[in-house]
Design a protein around this motif. Structure first.
Motif, PDB file in Angstrom:
ATOM      1  N   VAL A   1      69.653 -71.047  12.537  1.00 13.00           N
ATOM      2  CA  VAL A   1      69.600 -70.174  13.715  1.00 13.00           C
ATOM      3  C   VAL A   1      68.656 -70.765  14.767  1.00 13.00           C
ATOM      4  CG1 VAL A   1      68.882 -67.900  14.561  1.00 13.00           C
ATOM      5  CG2 VAL A   1      70.237 -68.088  12.460  1.00 13.00           C
ATOM      6  N   VAL A   2      67.512 -71.272  14.330  1.00 13.69           N
ATOM      7  CA  VAL A   2      66.560 -71.867  15.264  1.00 13.69           C
ATOM      8  C   VAL A   2      67.171 -73.087  15.949  1.00 13.69           C
ATOM      9  CG1 VAL A   2      64.370 -73.092  15.440  1.00 13.69           C
ATOM     10  CG2 VAL A   2      64.491 -70.967  14.128  1.00 13.69           C
ATOM     11  N   ARG A   3      67.862 -73.929  15.182  1.00 16.01           N
ATOM     12  CA  ARG A   3      68.504 -75.113  15.765  1.00 16.01           C
ATOM     13  C   ARG A   3      69.512 -74.723  16.846  1.00 16.01           C
ATOM     14  NH1 ARG A   3      68.596 -77.032  10.383  1.00 16.01           N
ATOM     15  NH2 ARG A   3      70.719 -76.263  10.073  1.00 16.01           N
ATOM     16  N   VAL A   4      70.380 -73.799  16.505  1.00 18.49           N
ATOM     17  CA  VAL A   4      71.431 -73.390  17.443  1.00 18.49           C
ATOM     18  C   VAL A   4      70.828 -72.678  18.653  1.00 18.49           C
ATOM     19  CG1 VAL A   4      73.417 -71.856  17.730  1.00 18.49           C
ATOM     20  CG2 VAL A   4      73.217 -73.268  15.671  1.00 18.49           C
ATOM     21  N   ALA A   5      69.858 -71.806  18.409  1.00 16.84           N
ATOM     22  CA  ALA A   5      69.241 -71.059  19.508  1.00 16.84           C
ATOM     23  C   ALA A   5      68.474 -71.988  20.442  1.00 16.84           C
ATOM     24  CB  ALA A   5      68.319 -69.986  18.945  1.00 16.84           C
ATOM     25  N   ALA A   6      67.731 -72.935  19.881  1.00 13.88           N
ATOM     26  CA  ALA A   6      66.941 -73.853  20.701  1.00 13.88           C
ATOM     27  C   ALA A   6      67.825 -74.664  21.628  1.00 13.88           C
ATOM     28  CB  ALA A   6      66.121 -74.776  19.808  1.00 13.88           C
ATOM     29  N   ALA A   7      69.009 -75.037  21.154  1.00 17.46           N
ATOM     30  CA  ALA A   7      69.926 -75.819  21.980  1.00 17.46           C
ATOM     31  C   ALA A   7      70.407 -75.030  23.190  1.00 17.46           C
ATOM     32  CB  ALA A   7      71.128 -76.263  21.148  1.00 17.46           C
ATOM     33  N   ARG A   8      70.332 -73.699  23.108  1.00 20.13           N
ATOM     34  CA  ARG A   8      70.737 -72.830  24.215  1.00 20.13           C
ATOM     35  C   ARG A   8      69.539 -72.294  24.997  1.00 20.13           C
ATOM     36  NH1 ARG A   8      75.783 -70.057  24.246  1.00 20.13           N
ATOM     37  NH2 ARG A   8      77.285 -70.905  22.766  1.00 20.13           N
ATOM     38  N   GLY A   9      68.343 -72.727  24.641  1.00 20.88           N
ATOM     39  CA  GLY A   9      67.162 -72.269  25.356  1.00 20.88           C
ATOM     40  C   GLY A   9      66.642 -70.916  24.914  1.00 20.88           C
ATOM     41  N   TRP A  10      67.005 -70.500  23.697  1.00 26.16           N
ATOM     42  CA  TRP A  10      66.541 -69.220  23.162  1.00 26.16           C
ATOM     43  C   TRP A  10      65.384 -69.447  22.183  1.00 26.16           C
ATOM     44  CZ3 TRP A  10      69.246 -64.158  22.812  1.00 26.16           C
ATOM     45  CH2 TRP A  10      70.265 -64.037  23.754  1.00 26.16           C
ATOM     46  N   ASN A  11      64.491 -68.459  22.110  1.00 23.51           N
ATOM     47  CA  ASN A  11      63.489 -68.405  21.061  1.00 23.51           C
ATOM     48  C   ASN A  11      63.979 -67.468  19.968  1.00 23.51           C
ATOM     49  OD1 ASN A  11      61.659 -70.107  22.357  1.00 23.51           O
ATOM     50  ND2 ASN A  11      60.766 -68.406  23.512  1.00 23.51           N
ATOM     51  N   VAL A  12      63.433 -67.625  18.761  1.00 21.87           N
ATOM     52  CA  VAL A  12      63.830 -66.789  17.633  1.00 21.87           C
ATOM     53  C   VAL A  12      62.612 -66.087  17.047  1.00 21.87           C
ATOM     54  CG1 VAL A  12      64.883 -66.746  15.335  1.00 21.87           C
ATOM     55  CG2 VAL A  12      65.773 -68.304  17.082  1.00 21.87           C
ATOM     56  N   MET A  13      62.749 -64.787  16.837  1.00 16.40           N
ATOM     57  CA  MET A  13      61.737 -63.994  16.142  1.00 16.40           C
ATOM     58  C   MET A  13      62.341 -63.516  14.836  1.00 16.40           C
ATOM     59  SD  MET A  13      60.129 -61.739  19.262  1.00 16.40           S
ATOM     60  CE  MET A  13      58.792 -61.181  18.203  1.00 16.40           C
ATOM     61  N   LEU A  14      61.604 -63.633  13.738  1.00 17.10           N
ATOM     62  CA  LEU A  14      62.144 -63.358  12.414  1.00 17.10           C
ATOM     63  C   LEU A  14      61.460 -62.163  11.771  1.00 17.10           C
ATOM     64  CD1 LEU A  14      63.130 -65.864   9.693  1.00 17.10           C
ATOM     65  CD2 LEU A  14      61.457 -64.104   9.100  1.00 17.10           C
ATOM     66  N   ALA A  15      62.259 -61.354  11.063  1.00 15.52           N
ATOM     67  CA  ALA A  15      61.723 -60.239  10.286  1.00 15.52           C
ATOM     68  C   ALA A  15      62.310 -60.290   8.887  1.00 15.52           C
ATOM     69  CB  ALA A  15      62.061 -58.910  10.951  1.00 15.52           C
ATOM     70  N   ASP A  16      61.444 -60.292   7.870  1.00 15.50           N
ATOM     71  CA  ASP A  16      61.894 -60.256   6.481  1.00 15.50           C
ATOM     72  C   ASP A  16      61.757 -58.819   5.989  1.00 15.50           C
ATOM     73  OD1 ASP A  16      62.185 -60.339   3.711  1.00 15.50           O
ATOM     74  OD2 ASP A  16      61.340 -62.355   3.560  1.00 15.50           O
TER      75      ASP A  16
ATOM     76  N   VAL B   1      57.285 -60.450  27.635  1.00 14.35           N
ATOM     77  CA  VAL B   1      57.234 -61.874  27.304  1.00 14.35           C
ATOM     78  C   VAL B   1      56.832 -62.658  28.531  1.00 14.35           C
ATOM     79  CG1 VAL B   1      58.995 -61.733  25.512  1.00 14.35           C
ATOM     80  CG2 VAL B   1      59.682 -62.161  27.853  1.00 14.35           C
ATOM     81  N   LEU B   2      56.416 -63.883  28.305  1.00 15.37           N
ATOM     82  CA  LEU B   2      56.067 -64.766  29.409  1.00 15.37           C
ATOM     83  C   LEU B   2      57.197 -65.747  29.625  1.00 15.37           C
ATOM     84  CD1 LEU B   2      52.359 -65.534  28.487  1.00 15.37           C
ATOM     85  CD2 LEU B   2      53.186 -63.929  30.196  1.00 15.37           C
ATOM     86  N   GLY B   3      57.476 -66.063  30.860  1.00 17.73           N
ATOM     87  CA  GLY B   3      58.516 -67.034  31.155  1.00 17.73           C
ATOM     88  C   GLY B   3      59.894 -66.424  31.080  1.00 17.73           C
ATOM     89  N   GLY B   4      60.914 -67.275  31.157  1.00 15.73           N
ATOM     90  CA  GLY B   4      62.271 -66.788  31.238  1.00 15.73           C
ATOM     91  C   GLY B   4      63.085 -66.976  29.971  1.00 15.73           C
ATOM     92  N   GLU B   5      62.464 -67.346  28.848  1.00 14.32           N
ATOM     93  CA  GLU B   5      63.223 -67.577  27.633  1.00 14.32           C
ATOM     94  C   GLU B   5      63.795 -66.277  27.094  1.00 14.32           C
ATOM     95  OE1 GLU B   5      60.060 -68.360  27.957  1.00 14.32           O
ATOM     96  OE2 GLU B   5      59.861 -70.546  27.855  1.00 14.32           O
ATOM     97  N   GLN B   6      65.009 -66.367  26.581  1.00 15.02           N
ATOM     98  CA  GLN B   6      65.593 -65.213  25.918  1.00 15.02           C
ATOM     99  C   GLN B   6      65.209 -65.229  24.455  1.00 15.02           C
ATOM    100  OE1 GLN B   6      69.694 -65.934  27.552  1.00 15.02           O
ATOM    101  NE2 GLN B   6      69.616 -63.732  27.920  1.00 15.02           N
ATOM    102  N   GLN B   7      65.110 -64.041  23.883  1.00 18.78           N
ATOM    103  CA  GLN B   7      64.616 -63.888  22.521  1.00 18.78           C
ATOM    104  C   GLN B   7      65.728 -63.364  21.614  1.00 18.78           C
ATOM    105  OE1 GLN B   7      61.317 -64.644  21.787  1.00 18.78           O
ATOM    106  NE2 GLN B   7      61.024 -65.226  23.921  1.00 18.78           N
ATOM    107  N   LEU B   8      65.924 -64.046  20.492  1.00 19.91           N
ATOM    108  CA  LEU B   8      66.897 -63.622  19.493  1.00 19.91           C
ATOM    109  C   LEU B   8      66.155 -63.151  18.251  1.00 19.91           C
ATOM    110  CD1 LEU B   8      69.918 -63.501  18.623  1.00 19.91           C
ATOM    111  CD2 LEU B   8      69.575 -65.786  17.635  1.00 19.91           C
ATOM    112  N   GLY B   9      66.437 -61.940  17.815  1.00 15.97           N
ATOM    113  CA  GLY B   9      65.848 -61.424  16.588  1.00 15.97           C
ATOM    114  C   GLY B   9      66.704 -61.785  15.389  1.00 15.97           C
ATOM    115  N   LEU B  10      66.072 -62.200  14.295  1.00 20.24           N
ATOM    116  CA  LEU B  10      66.784 -62.554  13.071  1.00 20.24           C
ATOM    117  C   LEU B  10      66.219 -61.750  11.907  1.00 20.24           C
ATOM    118  CD1 LEU B  10      68.697 -64.273  11.323  1.00 20.24           C
ATOM    119  CD2 LEU B  10      66.874 -66.003  11.208  1.00 20.24           C
TER     120      LEU B  10
END
Length: 339
Positions: free
Chosen positions: A96-111, A70-79
């Motif tokens: 999940v995106v709202r809560v994660a964004a407030a903590r500086g996390w990105n979210v990746m989603l898998a259906d 990944v680029l940068g220092g963001e942490q990634q949360l898988g959903l």
């Protein structure tokens, strides 16, 4: 000098292992650990296996940032969600995106329901994220195995827990809605369950139990799928059968919307002829006529607990499984016009 923490059978590592811990446990250099973990040449098969075994025992997972994924220092949360066609999944993802964004996390989603290869999708999600949360269902053991050392938080787990979990407790809300229905005269309720190969869902069984406690037998009917269309078809069969019924409790809100549509098509008045109840608390329930009575869950609370547990598992302030990484969110009754 004391060596790195080691695990005995059944123990969990309390702190997060580093590459130096793995190197010390395997008796190799840091550079050798890097080669082994990244499949690089220059070391023997035996040395590579010794390093990988030490890493597994220490629950070590190399930094994604060090591997340049990944680029940068963001942490990634898988959903992981099980079907984006159900409005519940986008609502959960938004929370999940709202809560994660407030903590500086990105979210990746898998259906996993819409994926042609769910195993590959889960494996890829784990490789690109720092932790994975979501609905694993009946394949929890398989997918958690695929994720390896990635911290996992299951939402509403269906089976035995092997990692973190956010439990969704509907007990009090089910008792509340059943008590209300009995108080207003319901005596012939139907529980419209979700399609499954064998037996009732735990949710349907709890509804039946709550009615039985009040001296009322609830009849269970199973729809083929957890969709509005399937629920509507099942409801039309119920109405055509002519058996007495004065309430239908659906497995989820989406199915309850199908019940409302079928009742409207058949000229059955809600709530005068039959009362209708859903589960989830989706906003769309306020946009239909009559508005939908439902057992609601606060998805922001669910997302907050899940991310907090994931962070604790990552930084070592909580183990990878056990009571310390379990939270409970309770549903509540939202009584509206349909009941």
């Amino acid at each position: 000098m004391a060596g790195p923490p080691r695990l005995s059978d059944g123990d969990e590592l309390s702190g997060r292992a580093t590459i130096l811990d793995v190197a010390a446990a395997a008796g190799v250099s840091r550079q050798t650990v890097t080669r082994a973990m990244n499949g690089m040449a220059g070391i023997s098969v035996a040395t590579k296996q010794r390093v990988l075994s030490a890493a597994e025992a220490l629950y070590y997972r190399p930094s994604r940032f060090g591997r340049g994924l990944v680029l940068g220092g963001e942490q990634q949360l898988g959903l992981i969600v099980d079907d984006l066609r159900n409005p519940y999944s986008p609502e959960l993802a938004a929370a999940v995106v709202r809560v994660a964004a407030a903590r500086g996390w990105n979210v990746m989603l898998a259906d996993v329901a819409l994926s042609g290869d769910a195993d590959r999708m889960v494996l890829a999600l784990g490789a690109q994220t720092d932790a994975v949360i979501g609905y694993f269902g009946a394949r929890a053991a398989e997918w958690i195995g695929l994720l390896g050392s990635v911290p996992v938080v299951e939402l509403d787990p269906a089976g035995a827990l092997t990692r973190g979990a956010v439990q969704l407790d509907r007990t009090e809300a089910i008792d509340a809605v059943v008590a209300h229905l009995v108080a207003v005269g319901v005596r012939a309720p139907i529980v419209l369950d979700a399609g499954r190969p064998v037996g009732r869902t735990a949710r349907a069984a709890r509804m039946v139990e709550a009615f039985a406690t009040n001296g009322i037998d609830a009849h269970v009917v199973s729809a083929d799928e957890r969709t509005a269309e399937s629920a509507a078809e099942a409801t039309l069969r119920i109405l055509a059968a002519g058996a007495p019924h004065d309430a239908i409790l659906a497995f989820n809100d989406l199915m309850a919307l199908g019940v409302l549509a079928a009742c409207g098509a058949a000229g059955v008045e809600v709530p005068e002829d039959v009362r209708v109840v859903g589960v989830d608390g989706l906003p769309v329930g306020t946009l239909v006529t009559p508005t939908l009575t439902t057992l609601a869950v606060d998805l922001d609370e669910v997302a907050t607990h899940a991310l907090e547990l994931a962070v604790a598992m990552i930084d070592g302030s909580a183990p990878r499984s056990g009571a310390a990484v379990q939270r409970t969110v309770r549903h509540r009754l939202l009584l509206r016009a349909s009941a």
